[in-house]
Motif scaffolding. Structure first.
Motif, PDB file in Angstrom:
ATOM      1  N   PRO A   1       0.811  -1.242   0.000  1.00  0.00           N
ATOM      2  CA  PRO A   1       0.000   0.000   0.000  1.00  0.00           C
ATOM      3  C   PRO A   1       0.835   1.278   0.000  1.00  0.00           C
ATOM      4  O   PRO A   1       0.325   2.347  -0.350  1.00  0.00           O
ATOM      5  CB  PRO A   1      -0.824  -0.118   1.288  1.00  0.00           C
ATOM      6  N   ASN A   2       2.121   1.193   0.368  1.00  0.00           N
ATOM      7  CA  ASN A   2       2.948   2.395   0.473  1.00  0.00           C
ATOM      8  C   ASN A   2       3.639   2.776  -0.837  1.00  0.00           C
ATOM      9  O   ASN A   2       4.323   3.790  -0.876  1.00  0.00           O
ATOM     10  CB  ASN A   2       4.012   2.211   1.553  1.00  0.00           C
ATOM     11  N   PHE A   3       3.459   1.959  -1.876  1.00  0.00           N
ATOM     12  CA  PHE A   3       4.242   2.163  -3.082  1.00  0.00           C
ATOM     13  C   PHE A   3       3.338   2.240  -4.307  1.00  0.00           C
ATOM     14  O   PHE A   3       2.146   1.907  -4.261  1.00  0.00           O
ATOM     15  CB  PHE A   3       5.257   1.022  -3.270  1.00  0.00           C
TER      16      PHE A   3
ATOM     17  N   ILE B   1      -0.465   1.447 -14.139  1.00  0.00           N
ATOM     18  CA  ILE B   1       0.123   2.158 -12.992  1.00  0.00           C
ATOM     19  C   ILE B   1      -0.815   1.959 -11.820  1.00  0.00           C
ATOM     20  O   ILE B   1      -1.934   2.502 -11.805  1.00  0.00           O
ATOM     21  CB  ILE B   1       0.341   3.655 -13.278  1.00  0.00           C
ATOM     22  N   TRP B   2      -0.379   1.158 -10.846  1.00  0.00           N
ATOM     23  CA  TRP B   2      -1.188   0.817  -9.674  1.00  0.00           C
ATOM     24  C   TRP B   2      -0.661   1.605  -8.484  1.00  0.00           C
ATOM     25  O   TRP B   2       0.532   1.563  -8.169  1.00  0.00           O
ATOM     26  CB  TRP B   2      -1.093  -0.686  -9.405  1.00  0.00           C
ATOM     27  N   THR B   3      -1.546   2.328  -7.815  1.00  0.00           N
ATOM     28  CA  THR B   3      -1.168   3.201  -6.702  1.00  0.00           C
ATOM     29  C   THR B   3      -1.756   2.662  -5.414  1.00  0.00           C
ATOM     30  O   THR B   3      -2.979   2.443  -5.319  1.00  0.00           O
ATOM     31  CB  THR B   3      -1.669   4.637  -6.934  1.00  0.00           C
ATOM     32  N   GLY B   4      -0.893   2.451  -4.434  1.00  0.00           N
ATOM     33  CA  GLY B   4      -1.365   2.022  -3.129  1.00  0.00           C
ATOM     34  C   GLY B   4      -2.092   3.127  -2.399  1.00  0.00           C
ATOM     35  O   GLY B   4      -1.928   4.312  -2.693  1.00  0.00           O
ATOM     36  N   ARG B   5      -2.891   2.736  -1.436  1.00  0.00           N
ATOM     37  CA  ARG B   5      -3.728   3.718  -0.741  1.00  0.00           C
ATOM     38  C   ARG B   5      -2.910   4.685   0.103  1.00  0.00           C
ATOM     39  O   ARG B   5      -3.382   5.772   0.440  1.00  0.00           O
ATOM     40  CB  ARG B   5      -4.764   2.991   0.133  1.00  0.00           C
ATOM     41  N   LYS B   6      -1.680   4.322   0.459  1.00  0.00           N
ATOM     42  CA  LYS B   6      -0.832   5.202   1.268  1.00  0.00           C
ATOM     43  C   LYS B   6       0.312   5.810   0.459  1.00  0.00           C
ATOM     44  O   LYS B   6       1.164   6.483   1.012  1.00  0.00           O
ATOM     45  CB  LYS B   6      -0.249   4.426   2.443  1.00  0.00           C
TER      46      LYS B   6
ATOM     47  N   ASN C   1      -6.008   2.414  -8.672  1.00  0.00           N
ATOM     48  CA  ASN C   1      -5.513   2.475  -7.307  1.00  0.00           C
ATOM     49  C   ASN C   1      -5.987   1.273  -6.535  1.00  0.00           C
ATOM     50  O   ASN C   1      -6.760   0.439  -7.037  1.00  0.00           O
ATOM     51  CB  ASN C   1      -5.936   3.778  -6.625  1.00  0.00           C
ATOM     52  N   GLU C   2      -5.517   1.192  -5.316  1.00  0.00           N
ATOM     53  CA  GLU C   2      -5.813   0.001  -4.517  1.00  0.00           C
ATOM     54  C   GLU C   2      -7.294  -0.141  -4.230  1.00  0.00           C
ATOM     55  O   GLU C   2      -7.816  -1.259  -4.180  1.00  0.00           O
ATOM     56  CB  GLU C   2      -5.012   0.073  -3.217  1.00  0.00           C
ATOM     57  N   LEU C   3      -7.979   0.978  -4.063  1.00  0.00           N
ATOM     58  CA  LEU C   3      -9.401   0.910  -3.731  1.00  0.00           C
ATOM     59  C   LEU C   3     -10.262   0.595  -4.937  1.00  0.00           C
ATOM     60  O   LEU C   3     -11.357   0.046  -4.797  1.00  0.00           O
ATOM     61  CB  LEU C   3      -9.833   2.236  -3.092  1.00  0.00           C
TER      62      LEU C   3
ATOM     63  N   VAL D   1      -0.916  -6.172   2.223  1.00  0.00           N
ATOM     64  CA  VAL D   1      -0.384  -5.688   3.496  1.00  0.00           C
ATOM     65  C   VAL D   1       0.959  -5.015   3.239  1.00  0.00           C
ATOM     66  O   VAL D   1       1.585  -5.183   2.194  1.00  0.00           O
ATOM     67  CB  VAL D   1      -0.233  -6.839   4.509  1.00  0.00           C
ATOM     68  N   GLU D   2       1.395  -4.285   4.281  1.00  0.00           N
ATOM     69  CA  GLU D   2       2.699  -3.635   4.210  1.00  0.00           C
ATOM     70  C   GLU D   2       3.783  -4.643   4.578  1.00  0.00           C
ATOM     71  O   GLU D   2       3.822  -5.122   5.696  1.00  0.00           O
ATOM     72  CB  GLU D   2       2.731  -2.441   5.159  1.00  0.00           C
ATOM     73  N   HIS D   3       4.627  -4.943   3.631  1.00  0.00           N
ATOM     74  CA  HIS D   3       5.686  -5.916   3.884  1.00  0.00           C
ATOM     75  C   HIS D   3       7.071  -5.364   3.575  1.00  0.00           C
ATOM     76  O   HIS D   3       8.077  -5.993   3.906  1.00  0.00           O
ATOM     77  CB  HIS D   3       5.455  -7.182   3.047  1.00  0.00           C
ATOM     78  N   VAL D   4       7.155  -4.193   2.956  1.00  0.00           N
ATOM     79  CA  VAL D   4       8.448  -3.580   2.665  1.00  0.00           C
ATOM     80  C   VAL D   4       8.855  -2.744   3.868  1.00  0.00           C
ATOM     81  O   VAL D   4       8.089  -1.881   4.311  1.00  0.00           O
ATOM     82  CB  VAL D   4       8.376  -2.709   1.397  1.00  0.00           C
TER      83      VAL D   4
END
Length: 1481
Positions: A650-652, A664-669, A700-702, A724-727
């Motif tokens: 979600p951060n990237f 181009i996929w955008t995470g929610r954060k 985007n993610e949503l 989930v955030e894994h990075v």
């Protein structure tokens, strides 16, 4: 094959790879011929076992790893010459003892480890020349170490715990560098130092040195160049240091030295001197003799201005000077003569100022002056004196005067000799000479002279040869000329000598770019995918040969075959020296001559017999890849990740490349900036690499569409596992590694290119080399255009081995790049690789061929043209009074009659005689002038028009006349007047006067001299509209300024703002001041004629006549009173709103000039406006330069370009520099202003220019007061009503308790707004505000009208109350709001039939001031006109309501069917509620 390639590798740099655990490549053991290996920063935990197979390894580096031991494999390397394992965790027990017995071991580096003692058996490394054991915990050095290692050249034992060194150190007679810093060394006396005669570097920082344990002499150390005795608490400089003749670097910082007694001749070769953090109060005077000194550090001392040698400017090589944390108040002027200074630090001192020349140092890049509270910087050198090229234009004064045709010396002839140079110029010349002196040496002078002599001799010899060749030049012949110009190319390797020497036919086929001769058996057989060359030679009876050359192209022939056939046809002709032309033949379209060569039997064969010369490149099959986006500054880095949903975070932001579609996929954060840059990167990738064949999609993610999941995982459904955030937050992309492939005689090397901060740059690539860029998950092989074939093959083999031998992810991809055709993904790995190529899109191929492509050469040849000649011309002198009177008479001499008309409504009416000479800014006038055509006089003075044989009689001459129609348009008048004239009045004049008619259109204050002369200087311009002012005007004071520009013919009397600050001592003014009430003697007011002290006496009678005839119009109730400046009565200032400061000097009139700067002609030019200019000459499309004798103002139009602005700024600088030489007693300042922001010094140059100020600036002053008074309730109401910001309808928002206070605020605002603001306001932004505010003032009595919300009807009050309210409102308004009517008299009008035109109705605001006029004007026609212009009625009174309380009829004459209506302008069209009903919610 792999083993064969690796066996030729002689060295490789595997630094910055991750070889932790068991990741070290096992294929390294196949590099049996490897002699050097670098494994720095590779996360090694032990020495790799594979090194034991590399028996030829000589140099091994394993720095900055996690090694604790080097046992094992190092012992199996018999040829090891250097061991560098610094920055690890190695202990003494982890070092094998047998490695020091290797006879070739020369470099031993175990620094930055955890050694507590010297490694065992170190004394057996007798061939060692480098020993580095620094940054450990060693406490003792065994005696036998220095007893055996006598060949050491470099010894570094710094940062240990040594208290004593063995006396055997004296045996190190060959040592060149000895570093012992940061050791206690209490018992080391340095007695052995004189024996080290080869010593060059001696570092003993923080080793408890004193004057006693330093040898008193070091005369034998002739090679010593670097000494470091810092942090030793030395009270003075050891005497031995003064005698070091070769010393170049000396560090004595952090001691207690209070004085340096530098003997003469000492330290003459010193380059770097560090004496910071001592107790020095002064630098040695002999410091200025160190002419080689480049860096001087003297911070943290007690230096004062007296302690700095005044001759410091002799240090011409000085580049760095640090004097921070001292007590300096000034620095010597000589500092500005150190012409090579680059970094100067003077922070934390007590500086007051700096030398003026500090700004002239050409190489100065750092000047630190912070924490100097009282510092006042000297002004920078005058930029106006610099001959800088700006837009490729030399704006120096000398150059511009030369272009204008003037000599620079002629402008200063009245001044002192021009040989006196400017001090800034002299200083620059001095710096230039000093810098040249610092750079030049005797050897360079000799070489330069010898080169010059040699070049001159060669040139003379060449000229002599050319002269001899010219003397024997043969006669001109065009054939000879062609042969001479033809390039002599040898074709013998392509065509045989027998070709074309006899009668016959030869046929060649094109194969691999070259012609191949065919057997006669195949003549006439042509393949449709090939190209052929045919030669037919015929021997004439005379014996001469005639050639015919053809090249035949098949329908399916490739491009290379067709082109080569044409080229070789020309080459064959040159080979035969034939004069024929080459003939093109195409399949199925051959000529008859060509068919006859083969007996008309040509056979076409499908296909190709020969191969094409082109290589066929097969592109790799497209692979779906997923990239994680990182932004590093402006660069976007793409890191490949597994193509699975688990890689999403979600951060990237991620880029999914499926070749056909890029997602181009955008995470929610994720940040929106990262998403934007990723999209731009994808667009570049699609445009450059995919040729716009891919589609770009964003999500985007949503909101992720099914198509994305299908492309990612093959299933349209979203994965069950959540994203989930894994990075990790501190994740950093893996550092890139750039290898350069090198080959030699039977070996391959792979060294790394050092990348500062891990950033790769395009400059690191070499066109003759082959490079491998390794980013772990992506490997790129870059090949230069000039790289040889063997280097390319080696690079291809090595990139395959690199991909295979090092552990990498499964999605790693190898990409081949060629210089000039790099992919966007490859370029993104480099910093600053810009795809933008500077080019001129106006250039064509023809222009490039004709003029070349070198931009510098073109700019030098095509310098931009400028015309600044007007700036150097003298100001046009004003016309004298006598000459003006003569001109006035000449202009009126031929005038027979003049008739004037004014536009009223849609018709032109004759202007009353008493109004002749009075104009209004909102009206249009027409003047019909009949001129007599005067006869011309002959040379003898006789009248050419008198009765004679060839003349005309008097009757014919009586009909000889000319009519000129002058159309005058006011500044505020619309163009409808001109259209009305051209379609109605002008056709009538043309029918009457035919070809004798001339029409001249003029605008306000732009009239010509002849037109002005007809009014005999009685020319008055009033503000407003004639009809409105005649009926409504006269209730407020009016101020007029009489001014003549250039000559008295151009005298105008124009109405200005009625304020005392509008006065000027150079002119005369007329003030018409009406009283509030008529006095007992019948006076309604007074007309004051104010005579300025510097006004001309011949103007005084004229201004009185104008005041009598045109201002008061012979109204005896307004007597005229002449007032001299300084003798004004108090009543005079009261009418002007109080006495204020005004202009008391009229000197500016003698110097006022106006220049226009524009590039509309295709080049930049400056032209001067006439002396009689006005505010309309300020062109909004250009830049204007206004000079008033004190200030030169750069007036910037809102529509002017940036280029015009910059060039005009340079032109203004040139103008001021020119005036500085001509008018030395009147220096000018340069200021800039924008349209609408004119300063008072600018406005005084123009006649009656209004003050243009934004109404928002006045609103800001009372904004807080209105908010405080009306409270949050008012703000809330304003927001609910959707009122524009800045619009304050005060009484509408206020509750009953705050009504009076809100009205006072409205009055306060209106009282501070001058009339000129209202005239300059744009209707779109300010009129709504004025309508609201004035409506509240006018509708004050309307609050008694009640609106019945339940029934939706209006309950009219008793008539008597209504009329009383009307009268009260009138008295209160006109008696109190004197400033209000100044602002808004053009916005207020009565509803009368003569005023109900569309043009006036659009400017009306509210009605109700005069009930009688309202009654008289009530008619249906007026209702329709008002309704069309946005007006509605708020109250209707019928005849039955016109009664008082006793029931008597009021004195109002109305028919039984008439009624009285009060009108108002609909302020909000979306609200049907009557205006007065909205006042009280």
């Amino acid at each position: 094959m792999a083993a064969g390639v690796l066996s030729f590798v002689r060295g490789v740099d595997f630094s910055r790879n991750d070889f932790s655990g068991d990741r070290f490549p096992h294929d390294v053991e196949q590099m049996t011929q490897m002699t050097w290996l670098k494994l720095n920063r590779s996360s090694l935990e032990k020495v790799p076992d594979e090194l034991s197979r590399c028996a030829n390894l000589e140099h091994l580096q394993m720095s900055r790893n996690s090694l604790t031991s080097v046992h094992g494999e190092l012992s199996d390397l018999p040829r090891l010459r250097s061991v560098i394992v610094r920055h690890n965790n190695i202990k003494t027990s982890g070092i094998p003892t047998d490695i020091f017995r290797m006879k070739d071991l020369t470099i031993i580096d175990f620094s930055n480890n955890q050694l507590r003692e010297v490694p065992n058996n170190l004394e057996y490394a007798k061939c060692a020349i480098v020993l580095n054991l620094s940054h450990n915990n060693i406490e003792n050095i065994p005696n036998q170490v220095f007893s055996n290692l006598i060949d050491l050249l470099y010894v570094d034992l710094s940062f240990n715990k040594l208290d004593m060194l063995p006396p055997q150190i004296r045996r190190l007679t060959l040592v060149q560098e000895l570093r012992l810093s940061n050791n206690p060394l209490h018992h080391f006396q340095l007695k052995q130092l004189p024996s080290m005669t080869a010593l060059r570097v001696l570092h003993m920082r923080n080793t408890n040195r004193t004057l006693d344990n330093i040898p008193p002499t070091m005369d034998d150390l002739e090679n010593l160049t670097d000494v470091d005795f810092a942090e030793n608490n030395l009270p003075s400089v050891p005497d031995a240091l003064y005698k070091l003749k070769s010393l170049r670097k000396l560090d004595l910082s952090a001691n207690k030295i209070s004085k340096i007694d530098l003997p003469e001749g000492s330290w003459e070769s010193l380059v770097t001197l560090n004496i910071s953090t001592n107790c020095l109060k002064a630098l040695p005077e002999n410091l200025v003799r160190m002419t080689m000194l480049q860096r001087l550090y003297a911070s943290n001392n007690k230096l004062t201005f007296e302690g700095i040698p005044s001759g410091i400017g002799k240090l011409v090589q000085l580049t760095v000077l640090h004097l921070s944390y001292n007590q300096l108040e000034l620095v010597p002027e000589g500092l500005s003569r150190c012409v090579k200074l680059q970094r100067v630090r003077l922070d934390h001192n007590k500086l007051i100022t700096l030398p003026d020349g500090i700004h002239l140092l050409p190489d100065l890049t750092e000047l630190d002056l912070h924490e100097n509270d009282d510092l006042v910087m000297p002004p920078k050198p005058n930029e106006k004196r610099k001959a800088l090229n700006f837009y490729n234009i030399d704006f120096s004064l000398a150059n511009q005067m030369r272009l204008a045709g003037q000599s620079p010396c002629s402008s200063v002839s009245s001044m002192q000799s021009s040989s006196t140079k400017d001090p800034v110029a002299r200083r620059k010349d001095f710096i230039r000479r000093r810098r040249h002196q610092a750079d030049e040496s005797g050897a360079s002078k000799v070489i330069q002279g010898m080169s010059k002599i040699a070049g001159a001799g060669a040139q003379m010899a060449e000229e002599k040869e050319n002269e001899e060749a010219a003397m024997v030049k043969p006669a001109a012949n065009w054939r000879t000329d062609i042969d001479r110009r033809r390039r002599q190319i040898d074709y013998k390797e392509i065509f045989e000598d027998e070709v074309g020497t006899e009668d016959g036919i030869w046929v060649w086929e094109i194969e691999n770019f070259y012609p191949s001769l065919m057997d006669e058996a195949f003549h006439g057989q042509f393949y449709d995918a090939d190209a052929y060359l045919v030669l037919r030679t015929v021997q004439e009876p005379s014996g001469s040969l005639t050639h015919s050359i053809y090249f035949w192209l098949g329908e399916k022939a490739t491009l290379d075959k067709g082109m080569c056939a044409a080229v070789h046809a020309v080459g064959l002709r040159n080979h035969l020296n034939a004069s024929c032309r080459t003939i093109r033949e195409e399949q199925n379209d051959e000529s008859d001559e060509f068919l006859e060569l083969f007996g008309e039997e040509i056979v076409y064969i499908e296909g190709a017999r020969t191969a094409t010369g082109f290589f066929t490149v097969e592109k790799q099959a497209p692979v779906t890849r997923l990239y994680r986006c990182h932004v590093n500054g402006n660069a976007v880095e793409m890191e490949p990740v597994p193509v699975t949903a688990e890689s999403l975070d979600p951060n990237f932001v991620f880029l999914l490349d499926t070749t056909d579609v890029m997602w181009i996929w955008t995470g929610r954060k994720a940040r929106i900036t990262v998403s934007t840059k990723a999209r731009l990167f994808a667009e570049r990738l699609n445009r450059n690499d995919r040729k716009n064949k891919s589609e770009l999609e964003t999500c985007n993610e949503l909101r992720t569409p099914e198509e994305f999941w299908t492309a990612l995982s093959g299933s349209p459904s979203k994965p069950d596992e959540p994203i989930v955030e894994h990075v990790p937050e501190n994740f950093v992309p893996e550092r890139k590694r750039l290898y350069k492939v090198q080959i030699g005689m039977g070996f391959i090397e792979l060294p790394q290119i050092e990348m500062r901060h891990g950033a790769a740059r395009q400059e690191m690539l070499d066109t003759k080399g082959v490079f491998i860029l390794d980013s772990t998950s992506d490997i790129f092989l870059w090949t230069g255009k000039k790289a040889n074939r063997l280097l390319k093959m080696a690079g291809q083999k090595m990139v395959q081995e690199m991909h295979r031998m090092i552990e990498r992810p499964d999605y790693t991809q190898v990409t081949r790049e060629t210089e000039g055709e790099e992919s966007i993904m490859f370029k993104s790995k480099f910093v600053g690789w810009n795809d933008v190529i500077p080019c001129d899109f106006t250039r064509t191929a023809d222009s490039v061929q004709r003029r070349g492509a070198d931009v510098k050469v073109i700019m030098e040849r095509d310098k931009m043209k400028t015309d600044l000649a007007a700036l150097f011309l003298d100001r046009q002198p004003p016309m004298s009074y006598e000459e003006s009177e003569e001109l006035l008479q000449e202009c009126n001499e031929d005038l027979e009659l003049i008739e004037s008309f004014v536009l009223e409504g849609k018709k032109f009416h004759r202007l009353p005689e008493h109004e002749f000479g009075t104009f209004y800014t909102m009206d249009c006038y027409v003047f019909l002038c009949r001129y007599e055509v005067l006869p011309e006089e002959d040379d003898d003075g006789s009248d050419a028009g008198s009765t004679s044989e060839h003349g005309r009689n008097d009757e014919d001459r009586a009909d000889d006349f000319k009519c000129v129609v002058y159309f005058w348009q006011g500044r505020d008048a619309s163009n409808m007047g001109w259209l009305q004239f051209t379609f109605s009045l002008q056709p009538n004049f043309e029918r009457l006067f035919k070809d004798k008619l001339e029409v001249v259109r003029m605008h306000q204050q732009q009239e010509n001299h002849k037109f002005l002369a007809h009014f005999k200087k009685k020319f008055v311009i009033r503000r407003g509209r004639r009809g409105l002012t005649k009926n409504l005007g006269g209730h407020w004071p009016e101020l007029f300024q009489m001014r003549a520009n250039g000559s008295s013919v151009c005298t105008r009397t124009i109405q200005v703002d009625c304020r005392s600050d509008q006065l000027c001592s150079a002119f005369c003014f007329i003030l018409r001041a009406p009283y509030k009430t008529i006095r007992d003697d019948g006076e309604k007011g007074r007309v004051f004629v104010w005579l300025g002290k510097e006004s001309q006496e011949h103007e005084w009678p004229l201004v009185k006549e104008i005041a009598d005839e045109l201002i008061r119009r012979d109204d005896e109730s307004f007597p005229i009173q002449v007032v001299n400046e300084g003798e004004e009565p108090d009543e005079y200032w009261d009418f002007l709103g109080g006495k204020k400061k005004y202009e008391t000097s009229g000197e500016f009139v003698k110097y006022t000039r106006l220049f226009r700067c524009t590039n509309e002609k295709g080049y930049f030019s400056v032209s001067e406006k006439t002396v009689d200019f006005c505010q309309d000459d300020l062109d909004d499309d250009d830049i204007m330069i206004v000079d008033n004798g004190e200030v030169v103002t750069l007036w910037i139009g809102t529509k002017s370009s940036q280029v015009e602005l910059k060039l005009a700024y340079k032109a203004a600088q040139v103008y001021i520099a020119h005036l500085r030489m001509k008018q030395t007693d009147r220096p000018r300042k340069l200021v800039a202003t924008f349209k609408g922001k004119e300063t008072k010094k600018l406005r005084k140059c123009f006649h009656a220019i209004p003050i243009v100020r934004s109404i928002s600036s006045h609103l800001g002053a009372i904004n807080s007061n209105i908010r405080q008074t009306l409270g949050d309730y008012a703000v809330q109401r304003r927001d609910n009503l959707s009122v524009k910001p800045g619009t304050y309808a005060t009484t509408e928002w206020a509750d009953a308790s705050k009504m009076e206070e809100a009205m006072q605020l409205a009055e306060q605002f209106l009282a501070h707004e001058p009339q000129s603001v209202a005239l300059s306001m744009g209707p779109s932004e300010t009129r709504p505000l004025l309508e609201h505010l004035v409506a509240k003032c006018l509708h004050t009595p309307y609050s008694i009208i009640v609106y019945d919300k339940e029934n939706g009807k209006i309950e009219s009050p008793r008539v008597r109350t209504f009329w009383e309210a009307i009268e009260k409102m009138q008295r209160h308004f006109w008696a109190t709001y004197l400033d209000v009517d100044r602002v808004l008299r053009h916005e207020i009008a009565f509803v009368a039939p003569c005023y109900q035109r569309a043009g006036i109705a659009t400017r009306m605001l509210e009605f109700g001031l005069d009930a009688n006029v309202l009654v008289k004007s009530t008619c249906e026609s007026s209702h329709s006109i008002l309704g069309q212009n946005g007006f509605s009625w708020s109250l209707k009174l019928t005849q039955e309501e016109y009664r008082d309380e006793q029931g008597k009829m009021l004195d109002i004459k109305l028919s039984p069917h008439d009624d009285l209506r009060l009108y108002y302008k609909q302020l909000r069209k979306d609200d049907d509620t009557p205006y007065y009903a909205r006042m009280w919610p």
